[in-house]
Design a protein around this motif. Structure first.
Motif, PDB file in Angstrom:
ATOM      1  N   ARG A 145       0.837  -1.212   0.000  1.00  0.00           N
ATOM      2  CA  ARG A 145       0.000   0.000   0.000  1.00  0.00           C
ATOM      3  C   ARG A 145       0.873   1.264   0.000  1.00  0.00           C
ATOM      4  N   LEU A 146       1.941   1.259   0.787  1.00  0.00           N
ATOM      5  CA  LEU A 146       2.819   2.426   0.824  1.00  0.00           C
ATOM      6  C   LEU A 146       3.464   2.646  -0.541  1.00  0.00           C
ATOM      7  N   ARG A 147       3.879   1.580  -1.178  1.00  0.00           N
ATOM      8  CA  ARG A 147       4.480   1.684  -2.509  1.00  0.00           C
ATOM      9  C   ARG A 147       3.481   2.277  -3.506  1.00  0.00           C
ATOM     10  N   LYS A 148       2.231   1.808  -3.460  1.00  0.00           N
ATOM     11  CA  LYS A 148       1.199   2.335  -4.363  1.00  0.00           C
ATOM     12  C   LYS A 148       0.898   3.801  -4.058  1.00  0.00           C
ATOM     13  N   LEU A 149       0.862   4.144  -2.776  1.00  0.00           N
ATOM     14  CA  LEU A 149       0.602   5.522  -2.378  1.00  0.00           C
ATOM     15  C   LEU A 149       1.724   6.441  -2.864  1.00  0.00           C
ATOM     16  N   MET A 150       2.952   6.001  -2.725  1.00  0.00           N
ATOM     17  CA  MET A 150       4.096   6.792  -3.203  1.00  0.00           C
ATOM     18  C   MET A 150       4.035   6.957  -4.729  1.00  0.00           C
ATOM     19  N   ALA A 151       3.612   5.907  -5.432  1.00  0.00           N
ATOM     20  CA  ALA A 151       3.473   5.991  -6.888  1.00  0.00           C
ATOM     21  C   ALA A 151       2.400   7.009  -7.269  1.00  0.00           C
ATOM     22  N   MET A 152       1.300   7.034  -6.509  1.00  0.00           N
ATOM     23  CA  MET A 152       0.238   8.012  -6.774  1.00  0.00           C
ATOM     24  C   MET A 152       0.742   9.428  -6.530  1.00  0.00           C
ATOM     25  N   ILE A 153       1.546   9.615  -5.488  1.00  0.00           N
ATOM     26  CA  ILE A 153       2.103  10.934  -5.181  1.00  0.00           C
ATOM     27  C   ILE A 153       3.016  11.383  -6.324  1.00  0.00           C
ATOM     28  N   LEU A 154       3.844  10.474  -6.809  1.00  0.00           N
ATOM     29  CA  LEU A 154       4.743  10.794  -7.922  1.00  0.00           C
ATOM     30  C   LEU A 154       3.941  11.157  -9.174  1.00  0.00           C
ATOM     31  N   MET A 155       2.926  10.359  -9.465  1.00  0.00           N
ATOM     32  CA  MET A 155       2.089  10.616 -10.637  1.00  0.00           C
ATOM     33  C   MET A 155       1.395  11.981 -10.525  1.00  0.00           C
ATOM     34  N   LEU A 156       0.850  12.263  -9.364  1.00  0.00           N
ATOM     35  CA  LEU A 156       0.168  13.536  -9.143  1.00  0.00           C
ATOM     36  C   LEU A 156       1.145  14.706  -9.270  1.00  0.00           C
ATOM     37  N   GLY A 157       2.315  14.569  -8.670  1.00  0.00           N
ATOM     38  CA  GLY A 157       3.334  15.617  -8.776  1.00  0.00           C
ATOM     39  C   GLY A 157       3.735  15.856 -10.214  1.00  0.00           C
ATOM     40  N   ASN A 158       3.921  14.785 -10.972  1.00  0.00           N
ATOM     41  CA  ASN A 158       4.265  14.923 -12.388  1.00  0.00           C
ATOM     42  C   ASN A 158       3.147  15.609 -13.158  1.00  0.00           C
ATOM     43  N   GLN A 159       1.925  15.260 -12.854  1.00  0.00           N
ATOM     44  CA  GLN A 159       0.773  15.864 -13.537  1.00  0.00           C
ATOM     45  C   GLN A 159       0.705  17.365 -13.253  1.00  0.00           C
ATOM     46  N   ILE A 160       0.911  17.728 -11.996  1.00  0.00           N
ATOM     47  CA  ILE A 160       0.852  19.143 -11.617  1.00  0.00           C
ATOM     48  C   ILE A 160       2.028  19.919 -12.224  1.00  0.00           C
ATOM     49  N   ASN A 161       3.212  19.330 -12.153  1.00  0.00           N
ATOM     50  CA  ASN A 161       4.418  20.048 -12.592  1.00  0.00           C
ATOM     51  C   ASN A 161       4.584  20.120 -14.102  1.00  0.00           C
ATOM     52  N   THR A 162       4.084  19.124 -14.828  1.00  0.00           N
ATOM     53  CA  THR A 162       4.319  19.102 -16.276  1.00  0.00           C
ATOM     54  C   THR A 162       3.031  19.137 -17.090  1.00  0.00           C
ATOM     55  N   GLY A 163       1.902  19.024 -16.422  1.00  0.00           N
ATOM     56  CA  GLY A 163       0.638  18.950 -17.147  1.00  0.00           C
ATOM     57  C   GLY A 163       0.477  17.625 -17.879  1.00  0.00           C
ATOM     58  N   GLY A 164       1.285  16.647 -17.489  1.00  0.00           N
ATOM     59  CA  GLY A 164       1.206  15.323 -18.116  1.00  0.00           C
ATOM     60  C   GLY A 164       2.068  15.192 -19.352  1.00  0.00           C
ATOM     61  N   THR A 165       2.707  16.279 -19.734  1.00  0.00           N
ATOM     62  CA  THR A 165       3.608  16.231 -20.887  1.00  0.00           C
ATOM     63  C   THR A 165       4.976  16.721 -20.441  1.00  0.00           C
ATOM     64  N   GLY A 166       5.962  16.464 -21.223  1.00  0.00           N
ATOM     65  CA  GLY A 166       7.302  16.906 -20.861  1.00  0.00           C
ATOM     66  C   GLY A 166       8.044  15.868 -20.043  1.00  0.00           C
ATOM     67  N   ARG A 167       9.100  16.305 -19.424  1.00  0.00           N
ATOM     68  CA  ARG A 167       9.974  15.396 -18.688  1.00  0.00           C
ATOM     69  C   ARG A 167       9.368  15.050 -17.329  1.00  0.00           C
ATOM     70  N   MET A 168       9.094  13.779 -17.121  1.00  0.00           N
ATOM     71  CA  MET A 168       8.502  13.312 -15.873  1.00  0.00           C
ATOM     72  C   MET A 168       9.596  12.984 -14.855  1.00  0.00           C
ATOM     73  N   ALA A 169       9.351  13.335 -13.596  1.00  0.00           N
ATOM     74  CA  ALA A 169      10.278  12.989 -12.522  1.00  0.00           C
ATOM     75  C   ALA A 169      10.202  11.487 -12.276  1.00  0.00           C
ATOM     76  N   GLN A 170      11.321  10.906 -11.924  1.00  0.00           N
ATOM     77  CA  GLN A 170      11.388   9.476 -11.622  1.00  0.00           C
ATOM     78  C   GLN A 170      11.222   9.196 -10.134  1.00  0.00           C
ATOM     79  N   GLY A 171      11.263  10.250  -9.339  1.00  0.00           N
ATOM     80  CA  GLY A 171      11.137  10.087  -7.893  1.00  0.00           C
ATOM     81  C   GLY A 171      11.046  11.446  -7.222  1.00  0.00           C
ATOM     82  N   PHE A 172      11.037  11.428  -5.896  1.00  0.00           N
ATOM     83  CA  PHE A 172      10.984  12.664  -5.123  1.00  0.00           C
ATOM     84  C   PHE A 172      11.674  12.425  -3.795  1.00  0.00           C
ATOM     85  N   THR A 173      12.052  13.516  -3.150  1.00  0.00           N
ATOM     86  CA  THR A 173      12.710  13.407  -1.850  1.00  0.00           C
ATOM     87  C   THR A 173      11.649  13.312  -0.757  1.00  0.00           C
ATOM     88  N   LEU A 174      12.025  12.761   0.363  1.00  0.00           N
ATOM     89  CA  LEU A 174      11.066  12.616   1.457  1.00  0.00           C
ATOM     90  C   LEU A 174      10.601  13.965   1.988  1.00  0.00           C
TER      91      LEU A 174
END
Length: 106
Positions: free
Chosen positions: A29-58
């Motif tokens: 569950r934590l892994r899935k939650l972290m993946a959702m956070i990454l996906m959401l961050g990428n969506q907000i930061n790039t609008g779903g296009t452009g260079r996607m982040a592969q991770g984030f800092t704690l």
């Protein structure tokens, strides 16, 4: 006698800490939650296009409540909770996979 008692107390604390670390590593569950956070961050930061982040800092997790989502009113954390409730409500039980976290805090 005091040394033995203190040693046993420390060993119990170390065992609890090891258990908490293993639970975090194994939590699906934590892994899935972290993946959702990454996906959401990428969506907000790039609008779903452009260079996607592969991770984030704690420390980025601490900023989820400060950062604003698409509507500029709702925090990213509030939006994330809405997403989780709507799409993966089981993830709200993430704490159930990590019962040693609470005792490890002490």
């Amino acid at each position: 006698y005091q040394f033995d008692n203190k040693l046993m107390e420390l060993m119990d604390d170390v065992t609890t800490l090891i258990s908490a670390c293993e639970e975090v590593q194994k939590s699906v569950r934590l892994r899935k939650l972290m993946a959702m956070i990454l996906m959401l961050g990428n969506q907000i930061n790039t609008g779903g296009t452009g260079r996607m982040a592969q991770g984030f800092t704690l420390d980025a997790l601490l900023k989820l409540d400060e950062a604003k989502a698409f509507d500029k009113k709702t925090s990213v954390l509030q939006y994330l909770v809405k997403l989780v409730k709507a799409n993966e409500p089981d993830l709200l039980k993430v704490h159930e996979e990590m019962p040693s976290i609470g005792p490890a805090e002490n």
